[in-house]
Design a protein around this motif. Structure first.
Motif, PDB file in Angstrom:
ATOM      1  N   ALA A 136       0.819  -1.213   0.000  1.00  0.00           N
ATOM      2  CA  ALA A 136       0.000   0.000   0.000  1.00  0.00           C
ATOM      3  C   ALA A 136       0.849   1.258   0.000  1.00  0.00           C
ATOM      4  N   LEU A 137       1.908   1.256   0.806  1.00  0.00           N
ATOM      5  CA  LEU A 137       2.771   2.430   0.889  1.00  0.00           C
ATOM      6  C   LEU A 137       3.419   2.722  -0.458  1.00  0.00           C
ATOM      7  N   LYS A 138       3.905   1.697  -1.102  1.00  0.00           N
ATOM      8  CA  LYS A 138       4.536   1.887  -2.409  1.00  0.00           C
ATOM      9  C   LYS A 138       3.526   2.393  -3.430  1.00  0.00           C
ATOM     10  N   MET A 139       2.328   1.840  -3.410  1.00  0.00           N
ATOM     11  CA  MET A 139       1.299   2.258  -4.350  1.00  0.00           C
ATOM     12  C   MET A 139       0.914   3.721  -4.137  1.00  0.00           C
ATOM     13  N   MET A 140       0.744   4.119  -2.867  1.00  0.00           N
ATOM     14  CA  MET A 140       0.330   5.490  -2.590  1.00  0.00           C
ATOM     15  C   MET A 140       1.440   6.490  -2.902  1.00  0.00           C
ATOM     16  N   LEU A 141       2.679   6.146  -2.547  1.00  0.00           N
ATOM     17  CA  LEU A 141       3.785   7.048  -2.862  1.00  0.00           C
ATOM     18  C   LEU A 141       3.896   7.232  -4.372  1.00  0.00           C
ATOM     19  N   TYR A 142       3.703   6.153  -5.127  1.00  0.00           N
ATOM     20  CA  TYR A 142       3.813   6.279  -6.582  1.00  0.00           C
ATOM     21  C   TYR A 142       2.637   7.053  -7.160  1.00  0.00           C
ATOM     22  N   ARG A 143       1.424   6.655  -6.803  1.00  0.00           N
ATOM     23  CA  ARG A 143       0.249   7.235  -7.447  1.00  0.00           C
ATOM     24  C   ARG A 143      -0.014   8.663  -7.026  1.00  0.00           C
ATOM     25  N   VAL A 144       0.386   9.028  -5.812  1.00  0.00           N
ATOM     26  CA  VAL A 144       0.115  10.382  -5.319  1.00  0.00           C
ATOM     27  C   VAL A 144       1.388  11.226  -5.303  1.00  0.00           C
ATOM     28  N   SER A 145       2.374  10.812  -4.502  1.00  0.00           N
ATOM     29  CA  SER A 145       3.571  11.636  -4.313  1.00  0.00           C
ATOM     30  C   SER A 145       4.403  11.765  -5.581  1.00  0.00           C
ATOM     31  N   VAL A 146       4.635  10.650  -6.258  1.00  0.00           N
ATOM     32  CA  VAL A 146       5.485  10.659  -7.452  1.00  0.00           C
ATOM     33  C   VAL A 146       4.738  11.202  -8.658  1.00  0.00           C
ATOM     34  N   THR A 147       3.572  10.621  -8.946  1.00  0.00           N
ATOM     35  CA  THR A 147       2.855  10.962 -10.174  1.00  0.00           C
ATOM     36  C   THR A 147       2.212  12.342 -10.110  1.00  0.00           C
ATOM     37  N   GLU A 148       1.493  12.630  -9.025  1.00  0.00           N
ATOM     38  CA  GLU A 148       0.783  13.910  -8.940  1.00  0.00           C
ATOM     39  C   GLU A 148       1.667  15.054  -8.468  1.00  0.00           C
ATOM     40  N   CYS A 149       2.546  14.760  -7.512  1.00  0.00           N
ATOM     41  CA  CYS A 149       3.317  15.841  -6.878  1.00  0.00           C
ATOM     42  C   CYS A 149       4.754  15.930  -7.363  1.00  0.00           C
ATOM     43  N   GLY A 150       5.209  14.978  -8.177  1.00  0.00           N
ATOM     44  CA  GLY A 150       6.547  15.037  -8.739  1.00  0.00           C
ATOM     45  C   GLY A 150       7.669  14.756  -7.773  1.00  0.00           C
ATOM     46  N   LYS A 151       7.381  14.105  -6.643  1.00  0.00           N
ATOM     47  CA  LYS A 151       8.429  13.831  -5.672  1.00  0.00           C
ATOM     48  C   LYS A 151       9.346  12.698  -6.133  1.00  0.00           C
ATOM     49  N   ARG A 152      10.603  12.808  -5.747  1.00  0.00           N
ATOM     50  CA  ARG A 152      11.573  11.749  -6.014  1.00  0.00           C
ATOM     51  C   ARG A 152      12.401  11.420  -4.773  1.00  0.00           C
ATOM     52  N   LYS A 153      12.281  12.241  -3.716  1.00  0.00           N
ATOM     53  CA  LYS A 153      13.056  12.040  -2.498  1.00  0.00           C
ATOM     54  C   LYS A 153      12.096  11.955  -1.314  1.00  0.00           C
ATOM     55  N   PHE A 154      12.354  10.978  -0.432  1.00  0.00           N
ATOM     56  CA  PHE A 154      11.461  10.743   0.693  1.00  0.00           C
ATOM     57  C   PHE A 154      12.244  10.528   1.981  1.00  0.00           C
ATOM     58  N   ASN A 155      11.672  11.003   3.064  1.00  0.00           N
ATOM     59  CA  ASN A 155      12.258  10.890   4.391  1.00  0.00           C
ATOM     60  C   ASN A 155      11.262  10.167   5.288  1.00  0.00           C
ATOM     61  N   SER A 156      11.752   9.309   6.174  1.00  0.00           N
ATOM     62  CA  SER A 156      10.846   8.622   7.083  1.00  0.00           C
ATOM     63  C   SER A 156      11.553   8.277   8.381  1.00  0.00           C
ATOM     64  N   PHE A 157      10.742   8.005   9.415  1.00  0.00           N
ATOM     65  CA  PHE A 157      11.269   7.651  10.728  1.00  0.00           C
ATOM     66  C   PHE A 157      10.576   6.400  11.239  1.00  0.00           C
ATOM     67  N   ALA A 158      11.294   5.632  12.044  1.00  0.00           N
ATOM     68  CA  ALA A 158      10.714   4.482  12.744  1.00  0.00           C
ATOM     69  C   ALA A 158      11.359   4.395  14.118  1.00  0.00           C
ATOM     70  N   PHE A 159      10.566   4.074  15.119  1.00  0.00           N
ATOM     71  CA  PHE A 159      11.118   3.932  16.463  1.00  0.00           C
ATOM     72  C   PHE A 159      12.171   2.821  16.463  1.00  0.00           C
ATOM     73  N   GLU A 160      13.315   3.100  17.071  1.00  0.00           N
ATOM     74  CA  GLU A 160      14.320   2.046  17.196  1.00  0.00           C
ATOM     75  C   GLU A 160      13.720   0.873  17.965  1.00  0.00           C
ATOM     76  N   GLY A 161      13.900  -0.312  17.412  1.00  0.00           N
ATOM     77  CA  GLY A 161      13.301  -1.500  17.991  1.00  0.00           C
ATOM     78  C   GLY A 161      12.023  -1.932  17.291  1.00  0.00           C
ATOM     79  N   ASN A 162      11.436  -1.024  16.503  1.00  0.00           N
ATOM     80  CA  ASN A 162      10.239  -1.383  15.745  1.00  0.00           C
ATOM     81  C   ASN A 162      10.678  -1.972  14.404  1.00  0.00           C
ATOM     82  N   TRP A 163      11.121  -3.214  14.467  1.00  0.00           N
ATOM     83  CA  TRP A 163      11.687  -3.857  13.284  1.00  0.00           C
ATOM     84  C   TRP A 163      10.652  -4.087  12.197  1.00  0.00           C
ATOM     85  N   ALA A 164       9.402  -4.266  12.575  1.00  0.00           N
ATOM     86  CA  ALA A 164       8.359  -4.468  11.562  1.00  0.00           C
ATOM     87  C   ALA A 164       8.214  -3.232  10.688  1.00  0.00           C
ATOM     88  N   SER A 165       8.220  -2.052  11.313  1.00  0.00           N
ATOM     89  CA  SER A 165       8.110  -0.817  10.542  1.00  0.00           C
ATOM     90  C   SER A 165       9.358  -0.597   9.695  1.00  0.00           C
TER      91      SER A 165
END
Length: 223
Positions: A136-165
């Motif tokens: 889902a994340l890949k689909m939304m980033l592509y269909r919205v952020s990349v295609t509509e908004c022209g983004k090519r660079k992304f930043n994200s955070f995950a709590f240390e220890g949250n290996w699933a995220s």
């Protein structure tokens, strides 16, 4: 991501119509991604009071009330692209009457702004381990952020220890930035976070186009 703004009643009504009429996207043969609706208030409050969900989120109030859910839903209308695409999508299990069970957020940030979190997501525990969030994340980033908004660079955070995220983000293509450190204070406790980044080339964008095709739903679920 976008911040809420003061809008005229007419503009709000226009955006609300666009938001609520957005055509859902089939993620799997039984699961849709679509806009959040006022009728989702109860399920949001249910999951936001589940420690298995809120433990790794950045800061929902606890206890989480129906008013909190109503306020959050009202702000979703402000998070919409110029073309009328929501930036926050609900997972819906159409085999269970369209019940919402998670959220994934895209980003319309400029590529110059890599200080904020370009992703946001949570999933009900009973749906963990199925690979839904990375897809889902890949689909939304592509269909919205990349295609509509022209983004090519992304930043994200995950709590240390949250290996699933962390693994979810890495499946999408994010890479942990070992030389970057960050922490937040949540409920009075300082929590270190991993910083992850994703840089897409034009070749990546072409590849993602083929990898983010909409699924074919079960005939019995198509109205």
């Amino acid at each position: 991501m976008s911040t809420a703004t003061t809008r005229s009643p007419e503009e709000h009504a226009r955006l609300l119509c666009l938001h609520n009429s957005f055509k859902p996207i089939w993620l799997t043969e039984t699961i849709q991604l679509g806009p959040w609706l006022p009728s989702d208030r109860d399920v949001i409050a249910e999951y936001m009071n589940d420690p298995r969900v809120y433990e790794y989120l950045f800061g929902p109030p606890i206890p989480y009330t129906l008013k909190d859910a109503d306020d959050w839903l009202a702000m979703r209308v402000d998070r919409i692209t110029e073309k009328g695409t929501p930036l926050d999508f609900a997972f819906r299990d159409m085999a269970r009457g369209g019940r919402a069970f998670g959220c994934v957020g895209a980003s319309d940030h400029s590529d110059e702004n890599l200080a904020e979190d370009d992703t946001g997501y949570w999933l009900a525990p009973e749906y963990h381990g199925q690979g839904l969030m990375a897809k889902a994340l890949k689909m939304m980033l592509y269909r919205v952020s990349v295609t509509e908004c022209g983004k090519r660079k992304f930043n994200s955070f995950a709590f240390e220890g949250n290996w699933a995220s962390r693994r979810t983000l890495e499946k999408v293509g994010f890479v942990v930035q070992e030389d970057m450190t960050r922490s937040i204070v949540k409920y009075g406790k300082t929590i270190p976070q991993w910083v992850l980044r994703l840089y897409l080339t034009e070749e990546d964008v072409k590849r993602w186009e083929k990898e983010t095709l909409e699924a074919t739903p079960l005939p019995s679920l198509v109205q």
